[in-house]
Enzyme design. Structure first.
Site, short mmCIF file in Angstrom:
data_model
loop_
_atom_site.label_atom_id
_atom_site.label_comp_id
_atom_site.label_asym_id
_atom_site.label_seq_id
_atom_site.Cartn_x
_atom_site.Cartn_y
_atom_site.Cartn_z
N LYS A 92 -0.47 -2.76 0.79
CA LYS A 92 0.31 -3.99 0.68
C LYS A 92 0.17 -4.57 -0.73
CE LYS A 92 -0.55 -5.53 5.48
NZ LYS A 92 0.83 -5.69 5.97
N ARG A 148 0.65 -0.63 15.89
CA ARG A 148 1.26 0.03 17.05
C ARG A 148 0.51 1.31 17.43
NH1 ARG A 148 6.82 0.41 13.96
NH2 ARG A 148 5.89 -1.50 13.20
#
Length: 460
Positions: free
Chosen positions: A240, A314
């Protein structure tokens, strides 16, 4: 037992007149002349959130008038009276006029007084409220304390709350209620067939783990909660930008919501068999970090191609959901700070939720509105499954450039097949600004509504 800010009665209480644009003239007419004159001199108008401290003739405090939403307001905030907890001088107050929703007003009073003081000590005023008639102080306190404890978890930086810290918090709640607790840590995850939890967390100096605790009678309705416990998310090798890491302490907000809900359920002794599963990891970067293009095996047996290492939540949820599904539970609820796309679609205050069960969806939406814990249903749009196609594996962990929250939910849905019902909440877990009952910082979303729903289903 009630929270210290909620008292059953007090001989010395100060009145709060709750007024809107319609009721204010009648309320003002009944005040002592000096109070009426003071309110006029201050230019007080009964607008939402406005207040005026009214004096006695000797200069002491007579009471306070507080503005509610207008009578014709399209959106009424039942938490609004909770704003007073941070505005008033120290003392004990009572609602002289009825609050539109006394339960939520009392809850907001306590929740609005919350502050995170672990690293900076601040003085606190004891601004107490006499419990309005008919309000269950023990119930309000149980909910508030569960929410505030989980807010503390979200606000705590990863230096003091890594995967092991999440485990310690879960263990405290489990032991508080006599739940059976276990944790599978590090390479033992591979032995017990949780390969994706291991892959995501193996690069961290603190080993990944699956936290698992159960409570209640085995023959009761089976409710399983799954919470995303990413203690910090660098994005992995798909790193990020720095600006996107500043709030990553909150990436374990799903686990905090699951723990808050579990605390409420067990504290109320709801007649359910509760199981809580929290995959707790840090998505770090090192020589053994999982890579873009890797193909991971999952507990479900599906192979997963890694399209992006920043879509890690996820992956760990998928292994935990697969375990939950093996018991054929009556309901699986997962909470996760899963996608920025959810915030693009609905903003930070309105988490989307996904379920195949229309009856459950209606119940969730109605309950969320009733308890002021709003959510919005989004579609599990089946044609978008194709966005998760992989040329080399059963599924890719990322979809296309659009509908990111939907494709994330669709990915998770592939790991739940036996449960009678499943719902996924894509929460934000943070307040960007202070609102009544919701101070800036870590927040618990969707847990209160699910507690109210389960209480209605199983305890009424």
């Amino acid at each position: 037992m009630s929270h210290p800010l909620l008292v059953a009665s007090d001989t010395e209480t100060l009145p709060i007149w709750l007024a809107n644009d319609i009721s204010w003239p009648d309320i003002a007419a009944k005040l002592p002349p000096q109070a009426q004159a003071f309110a006029r001199s201050q230019g007080f108008e009964a607008k939402a959130g406005s207040h005026c401290l009214l004096p006695n003739q000797d200069g002491s405090l007579l009471g306070v008038v507080f503005g509610l939403d207008a009578a014709d307001a399209k959106r009424v905030d039942p938490f609004l009276p909770g704003k007073l907890a941070t505005l008033l001088p120290e003392g004990t107050y009572r609602f002289e006029t009825d609050a539109p929703n006394a339960d939520l007003a009392a809850l907001a009073w306590v929740l609005g007084s919350y502050s995170f003081d672990r690293y900076r000590k601040r003085s606190h005023k004891a601004v107490r409220l006499v419990l309005p008639h008919g309000v269950d102080g023990a119930e309000i306190s149980r909910i508030a304390e569960a929410v505030m404890a989980s807010r503390d978890l979200v606000n705590t930086p990863t230096s003091d709350l890594g995967p092991d810290g999440i485990e310690a918090a879960a263990r405290r709640i489990a032991e508080k209620h006599g739940a059976s607790f276990k944790s599978i840590v590090g390479d033992d995850l591979l032995k017990h067939n949780f390969p994706m939890i291991h892959a995501v967390g193996r690069a961290s100096a603190t080993p990944p783990r699956l936290i698992d605790f159960t409570w209640g009678k085995m023959d009761a309705p089976r409710i399983t909660l799954v919470g995303k416990g990413v203690a910090f998310d660098t994005g992995g090798l798909d790193i990020k930008p720095a600006s996107s890491m500043l709030m990553m302490r909150k990436d374990m907000g799903g686990s905090a919501a699951a723990l808050a809900l579990a605390d409420m359920i067990m504290g109320a002794n709801l007649p359910v068999r509760l199981r809580v599963l929290i995959p707790a990891v840090e998505n770090a970067i090192s020589a053994n970090a999982f890579r873009p293009g890797d193909i991971l095996h999952s507990r479900k047996g599906l192979s997963v191609e890694i399209g992006n290492t920043d879509a890690e939540g996820r992956l760990i949820l998928a292994d935990a959901l697969a375990l939950a599904d093996e018991e054929d539970p009556d309901l699986v609820v997962d909470f996760a700070t899963l996608t920025g796309a959810a915030r693009v679609a609905l903003g930070p205050e309105l988490p989307p939720f996904y379920t195949h069960d229309d009856t459950l969806a209606d119940e969730i939406a109605e309950t969320g509105a009733t308890v002021n814990d709003p959510v919005w249903r989004m579609p599990l749009w089946q044609p978008y499954h194709s966005q998760l196609d992989s040329k080399f594996a059963d599924v890719n962990n990322t979809g296309g450039p659009m509908a990111g929250s939907v494709t994330a939910a669709l990915f998770l849905s592939r790991f739940v097949s036996a449960a009678k019902a499943w719902v996924h909440f894509d929460i934000f877990a943070w307040n960007n600004a202070t609102r009544p009952g919701r101070p800036e910082g870590g927040e618990v979303q969707a847990a209160r509504l699910m507690y109210a729903l389960l209480k209605k289903r199983y305890a009424s």
